[in-house]
Design a protein around this motif. Structure first.
Motif, PDB file in Angstrom:
ATOM      1  N   UNK A  81     -72.128  17.992  44.541  1.00  0.00           N
ATOM      2  CA  UNK A  81     -72.256  19.186  45.377  1.00  0.00           C
ATOM      3  C   UNK A  81     -71.054  19.358  46.298  1.00  0.00           C
ATOM      4  N   UNK A  82     -70.567  18.267  46.874  1.00  0.00           N
ATOM      5  CA  UNK A  82     -69.418  18.367  47.778  1.00  0.00           C
ATOM      6  C   UNK A  82     -68.186  18.866  47.040  1.00  0.00           C
ATOM      7  N   UNK A  83     -67.956  18.328  45.849  1.00  0.00           N
ATOM      8  CA  UNK A  83     -66.792  18.761  45.061  1.00  0.00           C
ATOM      9  C   UNK A  83     -66.825  20.266  44.809  1.00  0.00           C
ATOM     10  N   UNK A  84     -68.025  20.805  44.617  1.00  0.00           N
ATOM     11  CA  UNK A  84     -68.164  22.233  44.357  1.00  0.00           C
ATOM     12  C   UNK A  84     -67.908  23.075  45.604  1.00  0.00           C
ATOM     13  N   UNK A  85     -68.004  22.434  46.780  1.00  0.00           N
ATOM     14  CA  UNK A  85     -67.834  23.164  48.040  1.00  0.00           C
ATOM     15  C   UNK A  85     -66.420  23.078  48.609  1.00  0.00           C
ATOM     16  N   UNK A  86     -65.624  22.135  48.136  1.00  0.00           N
ATOM     17  CA  UNK A  86     -64.321  21.885  48.757  1.00  0.00           C
ATOM     18  C   UNK A  86     -63.435  23.124  48.778  1.00  0.00           C
ATOM     19  N   UNK A  87     -63.319  23.809  47.667  1.00  0.00           N
ATOM     20  CA  UNK A  87     -62.465  25.000  47.650  1.00  0.00           C
ATOM     21  C   UNK A  87     -63.059  26.118  48.497  1.00  0.00           C
ATOM     22  N   UNK A  88     -64.378  26.274  48.428  1.00  0.00           N
ATOM     23  CA  UNK A  88     -65.053  27.296  49.233  1.00  0.00           C
ATOM     24  C   UNK A  88     -64.839  27.052  50.726  1.00  0.00           C
ATOM     25  N   UNK A  89     -64.786  25.781  51.096  1.00  0.00           N
ATOM     26  CA  UNK A  89     -64.623  25.413  52.510  1.00  0.00           C
ATOM     27  C   UNK A  89     -63.161  25.189  52.888  1.00  0.00           C
ATOM     28  N   UNK A  90     -62.244  25.437  51.947  1.00  0.00           N
ATOM     29  CA  UNK A  90     -60.805  25.245  52.175  1.00  0.00           C
ATOM     30  C   UNK A  90     -60.499  23.819  52.615  1.00  0.00           C
ATOM     31  N   UNK A  91     -61.092  22.872  51.907  1.00  0.00           N
ATOM     32  CA  UNK A  91     -60.892  21.452  52.207  1.00  0.00           C
ATOM     33  C   UNK A  91     -60.287  20.764  50.988  1.00  0.00           C
ATOM     34  N   UNK A  92     -59.422  19.792  51.247  1.00  0.00           N
ATOM     35  CA  UNK A  92     -58.810  19.064  50.147  1.00  0.00           C
ATOM     36  C   UNK A  92     -59.630  17.874  49.711  1.00  0.00           C
ATOM     37  N   UNK A  93     -60.449  17.333  50.633  1.00  0.00           N
ATOM     38  CA  UNK A  93     -61.268  16.163  50.316  1.00  0.00           C
ATOM     39  C   UNK A  93     -62.501  16.166  51.212  1.00  0.00           C
ATOM     40  N   UNK A 148     -70.298  24.509  55.292  1.00  0.00           N
ATOM     41  CA  UNK A 148     -69.039  23.766  55.423  1.00  0.00           C
ATOM     42  C   UNK A 148     -69.041  22.831  56.627  1.00  0.00           C
ATOM     43  N   UNK A 149     -70.220  22.359  57.014  1.00  0.00           N
ATOM     44  CA  UNK A 149     -70.330  21.370  58.085  1.00  0.00           C
ATOM     45  C   UNK A 149     -70.965  20.102  57.527  1.00  0.00           C
ATOM     46  N   UNK A 150     -70.708  19.005  58.199  1.00  0.00           N
ATOM     47  CA  UNK A 150     -71.245  17.717  57.761  1.00  0.00           C
ATOM     48  C   UNK A 150     -72.672  17.526  58.265  1.00  0.00           C
ATOM     49  N   UNK A 151     -73.566  17.186  57.365  1.00  0.00           N
ATOM     50  CA  UNK A 151     -74.938  16.829  57.722  1.00  0.00           C
ATOM     51  C   UNK A 151     -74.976  15.316  57.888  1.00  0.00           C
ATOM     52  N   UNK A 152     -75.298  14.857  59.087  1.00  0.00           N
ATOM     53  CA  UNK A 152     -75.213  13.432  59.407  1.00  0.00           C
ATOM     54  C   UNK A 152     -76.588  12.762  59.387  1.00  0.00           C
ATOM     55  N   UNK A 153     -76.628  11.474  59.074  1.00  0.00           N
ATOM     56  CA  UNK A 153     -77.889  10.734  59.201  1.00  0.00           C
ATOM     57  C   UNK A 153     -78.309  10.676  60.661  1.00  0.00           C
ATOM     58  N   UNK A 154     -79.599  10.519  60.916  1.00  0.00           N
ATOM     59  CA  UNK A 154     -80.065  10.326  62.280  1.00  0.00           C
ATOM     60  C   UNK A 154     -79.358   9.119  62.889  1.00  0.00           C
ATOM     61  N   UNK A 155     -78.984   9.236  64.145  1.00  0.00           N
ATOM     62  CA  UNK A 155     -78.280   8.150  64.826  1.00  0.00           C
ATOM     63  C   UNK A 155     -76.778   8.274  64.744  1.00  0.00           C
ATOM     64  N   UNK A 156     -76.309   9.288  64.019  1.00  0.00           N
ATOM     65  CA  UNK A 156     -74.867   9.510  63.855  1.00  0.00           C
ATOM     66  C   UNK A 156     -74.585  10.990  64.099  1.00  0.00           C
TER      67      UNK A 156
END
Length: 255
Positions: free
Chosen positions: A164-176, A189-197
């Motif tokens: 899923x991330x690979x499919x979003x990289x170009x859409x989010x203008x990210x290289x990695x 295009x935001x990071x979903x973090x585990x609880x506690x992080x």
């Protein structure tokens, strides 16, 4: 609703197909007394996915069942399971002993998760009412088999499996992939973090994921009391109201 929860957490879309469709799909159908799914895709022309009337009303069980269809194995069969749990073979019904194999799976470096929706209850397939799945760290024993929601690590695994991330990289203008510490990229295009992080890239760690998992599905007891465990579809009815309490004290014995 169970399908929607999987869709909202991943890039997986469940689409209705017309009758007679011959490509890969799930043939969701009523069964008199069984809820069952194959693990992953086993047919290119459609495969059975059974739901009983009782199972239909259990959101958590449907999440669990869909996890199989997505391609998940039970968490207790992971190839690294012996570092976290033990299977009490003497307590397991003989016809289903094979339900607890160790799979030569690919976990995509996603951490072992006591709170996975794919964990069975601690007395799953018991032949005598005893515990069949025992956690090596006893404090996590009571969280096995939760059916409230897909855990963060379940979501991370699905997003990793389906790239899923690979499919979003170009859409989010990210290289990695910018997300750290078990985070994953979502459609905003935001990071979903585990609880506690937290942090923009899940770069600020406040507590370990396991601790958050424990607090989410367990109760802290500070005085003498009695706690009744909820019944589970995997538990024999005779054990449905067993009282139990798990103490954070390494000096106490582990059942």
């Amino acid at each position: 609703m169970a399908i929607l929860e999987w869709e909202q957490a991943t890039c997986i879309d469940f689409m209705e197909v017309s009758k007679g469709y011959s490509g890969p799909h799930l043939k969701i159908q009523r069964h008199s007394d069984d809820c069952r799914s194959f693990i992953g895709m086993v047919s290119t022309t459609g495969q059975d996915f059974y739901i009983s009337k009782e199972c239909e009303g259990q959101h958590g069980e449907l999440l669990h069942l869909l996890g199989y269809a997505v391609g998940f194995w039970p968490e207790e069969t992971r190839s690294d399971r012996n570092y976290y749990i033990r299977i009490n073979d003497n307590n397991v019904q003989k016809p289903v002993v094979d339900n607890f194999p160790i799979n030569s799976d690919n976990n995509y470096s996603v951490p072992f998760d006591y709170c996975s929706i794919m964990f069975h209850h601690e007395r799953a397939f018991t032949n005598n009412g005893g515990i069949t799945i025992a956690t090596l760290d006893p404090i996590y024993q009571g969280v096995l088999g939760q059916r409230s929601q897909i855990s963060h690590m379940d979501k991370l695994l699905a997003n990793t499996m389906y790239q899923c991330t690979d499919k979003l990289l170009s859409q989010c203008s990210l290289g990695s992939d910018p997300c750290l510490n078990g985070g994953y990229l979502d459609t905003s295009c935001t990071c979903v973090c585990p609880d506690g992080i937290n942090g923009t890239f899940c770069d600020t760690v406040h507590s370990a994921y396991g601790e958050q998992c424990l607090s989410a599905y367990s109760e802290t007891v500070t005085s003498e009391t009695s706690i009744s465990s909820p019944s589970s579809p995997d538990m024999p009815s005779v054990n449905a109201d067993v009282e139990k309490c798990w103490y954070k004290d390494s000096a106490l014995p582990h059942p």
